[in-house]
Design an enzyme around this catalytic site. Structure first.
Site, PDB file in Angstrom:
ATOM      1  N   HIS A 127      38.359  42.561  40.188  1.00 28.98           N
ATOM      2  CA  HIS A 127      37.457  41.511  40.673  1.00 28.98           C
ATOM      3  C   HIS A 127      36.087  41.543  39.994  1.00 28.98           C
ATOM      4  CE1 HIS A 127      40.266  40.279  43.680  1.00 28.98           C
ATOM      5  NE2 HIS A 127      40.200  41.406  44.371  1.00 28.98           N
TER       6      HIS A 127
ATOM      7  N   ASP B 158      48.580  42.104  42.176  1.00 25.97           N
ATOM      8  CA  ASP B 158      47.789  42.290  43.389  1.00 25.97           C
ATOM      9  C   ASP B 158      47.813  41.000  44.216  1.00 25.97           C
ATOM     10  OD1 ASP B 158      45.253  44.303  44.264  1.00 25.97           O
ATOM     11  OD2 ASP B 158      45.027  42.232  44.929  1.00 25.97           O
TER      12      ASP B 158
ATOM     13  N   HIS C 176      45.449  39.610  45.824  1.00 28.54           N
ATOM     14  CA  HIS C 176      44.231  38.830  45.596  1.00 28.54           C
ATOM     15  C   HIS C 176      44.112  38.470  44.117  1.00 28.54           C
ATOM     16  CE1 HIS C 176      43.337  41.280  49.238  1.00 28.54           C
ATOM     17  NE2 HIS C 176      42.836  40.133  49.655  1.00 28.54           N
TER      18      HIS C 176
ATOM     19  N   ASP D 138      48.930  45.351  47.742  1.00 29.37           N
ATOM     20  CA  ASP D 138      48.537  44.709  48.996  1.00 29.37           C
ATOM     21  C   ASP D 138      49.326  43.444  49.302  1.00 29.37           C
ATOM     22  OD1 ASP D 138      47.236  43.739  46.766  1.00 29.37           O
ATOM     23  OD2 ASP D 138      45.233  43.840  47.622  1.00 29.37           O
TER      24      ASP D 138
END
Length: 308
Positions: free
Chosen positions: A122, A159, A161, A243
């Site tokens: 990120h 992931d 996200h 996740d």
């Protein structure tokens, strides 16, 4: 050839507030799950400023260094915190990715898993966010391109996200391909299919909430894998976030451990076809400790099978 594990105890010195999902226990559980595996174990080293400058300007690096508190913890944004030791941990995470590239390019290992924290996907060019300080996967890709002279490097991010940071850092890099699947809608709100990079070098694969392994496998088989084979990367880097697991508290996908095993095996198969089997994987998210550790172990076991 072997599978290497790169980690460092000082990645446990990056401390977040009580109750924060990106906590020391994440790495402890992953390392415990990998303890019995026959891996070539390597101690991570810090990335230098010169290496970090491949994707981050010096003024950003200086700002992160200056933000580290002498004691206690400091908040950078709503989600991202630093403690004394966070800069070293982040440099170790970035350095591990670079070391991993050197190892697979030098023939020291067939593939490498970097068990480090904080995560990196990120972190944008000048913005820390989403628990991340430096863009580990993008740094590894740029190192492979600039130092080892590769012409094509792919990063695949599963992931839950969106890897907005990796997308930002590789947006203008024509020698890279970034393929990323993510739940949508979900924080950080980016990752739409029309976000394609300056050189059509980004592929976003949004997945709807409550979807599971069947939907994921279809998107990868129909979209991601053909694109990856057409690109024919000379090195494959995986942003391995766990996740999307059905028990993860921060999202709403329903992958199982076997889904992570499946996608890892398929990516290793493509790397064997185009990249001499060279794979570098770096730990990103995963916040249910049992789901994280079981999924990471399955991921590394497949790497070991591919590297044997």
């Amino acid at each position: 050839m072997t599978t290497a594990l790169i980690t460092h105890a000082d990645c446990l010195e990056h401390v977040t507030p009580d109750g924060h999902p990106e906590r020391v226990a994440r790495l402890e559980h992953v390392l415990h799950a990998l303890q019995a595996l026959d891996l070539h174990r390597v101690t991570a080293r810090e990335a230098t400023d010169e290496e970090l400058r491949r994707v981050h300007p010096q003024r950003y690096i200086d700002r992160i260094v200056a933000a580290e508190p002498g004691q206690g913890i400091a908040q950078l944004d709503a989600d991202t915190w630093m403690s004394r030791g966070s800069v070293r941990a982040a440099r170790l995470a970035a350095g591990a990715g670079i070391q991993a590239v050197d190892m697979v390019m030098g023939g020291e290992a067939q593939n490498v898993f970097c068990a480090t924290r904080p995560p990196g996907h990120h972190a944008e060019t000048e913005t820390p966010m989403g628990f991340c300080l430096f863009g580990t996967a993008a740094l590894a890709a740029k190192h492979a391109l600039d130092v080892h002279g590769l012409e094509r490097v792919a990063v695949v991010d599963f992931d839950v996200h969106h890897g907005n940071g990796t997308q930002d850092l590789l947006w203008n890099e024509a020698r890279s391909l970034f393929i990323t699947s993510q739940q949508m809608p979900l924080w950080p709100g980016t990752g739409r299919p029309e976000e394609r990079g300056a050189h059509d070098n980004v592929m976003n694969l949004p997945l709807p909430p409550e979807s599971g392994g069947a939907e994921m496998r279809a998107r990868y088989e129909n979209d991601a894998f053909p694109r990856l084979r057409d690109f024919a990367p000379e090195l494959l880097i995986i942003s391995a976030g766990f996740d999307a697991h059905q028990d993860d508290p921060l999202a709403n996908l329903n992958w199982t451990v076997d889904d992570f095993r499946w996608v890892t095996r398929a990516l290793c198969d493509i790397a064997a076809e185009t990249a001499g089997g060279r794979v570098v994987s770096t730990l990103e998210g995963g916040y249910d400790l049992a789901g994280l550790s079981a999924s990471a172990k399955a991921h590394v076991e497949v790497l070991m099978e591919a590297g044997s």
